[in-house]
Design an enzyme around this catalytic site. Sequence first.
Site, PDB file in Angstrom:
ATOM      1  N   LYS A 183      52.955  50.801  57.259  1.00  0.00           N
ATOM      2  CA  LYS A 183      51.577  50.392  57.528  1.00  0.00           C
ATOM      3  C   LYS A 183      50.999  51.291  58.604  1.00  0.00           C
ATOM      4  O   LYS A 183      51.729  51.782  59.475  1.00  0.00           O
ATOM      5  CB  LYS A 183      51.544  48.937  58.034  1.00  0.00           C
ATOM      6  CG  LYS A 183      50.194  48.272  57.931  1.00  0.00           C
ATOM      7  CD  LYS A 183      49.926  47.813  56.514  1.00  0.00           C
ATOM      8  CE  LYS A 183      48.830  46.820  56.394  1.00  0.00           C
ATOM      9  NZ  LYS A 183      48.926  46.061  55.144  1.00  0.00           N
ATOM     10  N   GLY A 193      34.724  37.090  49.640  1.00  0.00           N
ATOM     11  CA  GLY A 193      34.780  38.554  49.725  1.00  0.00           C
ATOM     12  C   GLY A 193      35.457  39.082  48.474  1.00  0.00           C
ATOM     13  O   GLY A 193      35.448  38.429  47.428  1.00  0.00           O
ATOM     14  N   GLY A 222      38.172  36.442  47.134  1.00  0.00           N
ATOM     15  CA  GLY A 222      37.570  35.189  46.676  1.00  0.00           C
ATOM     16  C   GLY A 222      36.705  35.365  45.433  1.00  0.00           C
ATOM     17  O   GLY A 222      36.740  34.535  44.510  1.00  0.00           O
TER      18      GLY A 222
HETATM   19  N1  GLU Z   1      46.929  47.093  51.991  1.00  0.00           N
HETATM   20  C1  GLU Z   1      47.357  46.421  50.815  1.00  0.00           C
HETATM   21  C2  GLU Z   1      48.441  45.427  51.135  1.00  0.00           C
HETATM   22  O1  GLU Z   1      48.617  45.076  52.260  1.00  0.00           O
HETATM   23  C3  GLU Z   1      47.751  47.391  49.734  1.00  0.00           C
HETATM   24  C4  GLU Z   1      48.881  48.284  50.055  1.00  0.00           C
HETATM   25  C5  GLU Z   1      49.069  49.342  49.007  1.00  0.00           C
HETATM   26  O2  GLU Z   1      48.415  49.306  47.976  1.00  0.00           O
HETATM   27  O3  GLU Z   1      49.904  50.222  49.248  1.00  0.00           O
HETATM   28  O4  GLU Z   1      49.119  44.935  50.278  1.00  0.00           O
END
Ligand code: GLU
Length: 417
Positions: free
Chosen positions: A103, A218, A221
């Site tokens: 992340k 959003g 939803g």
């Molecule tokens: N940010 C999204 C999640 O937390 C997608 C992550 C992604 O597609 O790699 O699942």
Amino acid sequence: MSKALQQAEFFLKKAIDFLGLGEQEYHLLRQPDRVIEVKIPVRMRDGSIRVFTGWRSQHNNALGPYKGGIRYHPDVTKEEVIALSMIMTWKNSLADLPYGGGKGGVRVNPKELAPEELEQLSRNFFRAIARVVGPDFDIPAPDVYTNPQTMAWYFDEYSKVNQGEQLFGVVTGKPKRLGGLETRIISTGYGTALSAKLAAEKLWGSLEGKTVAIQGFGNVGQYAAKYLVEWGARIVALSDSSGGIYDSRGLDVAKALEVKREKRKVTLYEGAERMVSNEELLELDVDILVPSAIEDVINEGNMKNIKAKLIVEGANGPVTNAAEEYLSGRGVVIVPDMLANAGGVITSHIEWVNNRMGGWIKEEEALQRLTEKMTSVFNNTWEFWEKESQRKVPMRIAAYALAVKRVLDAMRLRGWI
Ligand code: GLU
């Protein structure tokens, strides 16, 4: 310690206990493999230079390349990014994808930046982390306040630092013109709706005629409402930050979507039976509740008034630990966020595979694959929950345990432990 990290460690511990493992496994998985912190200077419109800070946390890659979004938010911290990268490891494992967890985050309020400042920030951030990402190493995607345009800038910057090699698979959630899938936009809400449908079928045999209240209108939803109604549910309440609307006969979801698109507030919908506040919405006498707005909305303060028998977490962390314990004890089924919002990353995987095949998959096929994958992931999690705990613990614990178990299996096979 940040709340996000506390929560992540709390559930990891629960999962380890559930699997009958000990301290060693906990400590092996608690920390990320690596976190990089970078400085991001941006020349602002007025000529001054502002310096922002960004992070990429790579939690675990036993199952495959690190994978997860990058968020822009004024409150992002290093600890939060670490926690979210750990959650991605479990989410990707639970979704049975060949990915580990990662992340990223940049501490910025994107609403305060002009478009060209935002572009510079995005390019400079990606250049700063370019050495630690890649289509077979770490694959970012959109998250809070980042979108397909951000991914286009990342992809372009990555191509530049790689002497012009067009490596589409380095990020997912790209615009369609650059190898993305339109299905990616609907995928999270679609997956949430599908989880609700599958859970309803397990509990009552069918979704047909079940009443639903959705908090938050959003991206999640809206698509959750669209598909739930298409599949036979009756949406009786909807809300956004302006408040909510209620109609026992069922709301006209197509009309509500139009009102939201054109006037931005769902409360400007005309002809509903009555208005409801966001708090009241959660306490309505409905079969299914889909909290898709913010965290902690179902908590010790209102848990005793919740009447729904099924809660599907469209948002991240809308049910607090205490409320989950109480409601699960009363037999309420709570489909955890990690499962209910896995549609996004599942579609990211389809996009990534498609990029590597040179653009082969059609949108209909992508949606079909998402449906099949989401269904098998849901069913496997449910079966594990029933078999291993007879549904005596919250579904979340079983989901974490299954995810952690697969990561440990991969680590064992690779000889890491
Ligand atoms: N940010 C999204 C999640 O937390 C997608 C992550 C992604 O597609 O790699 O699942």
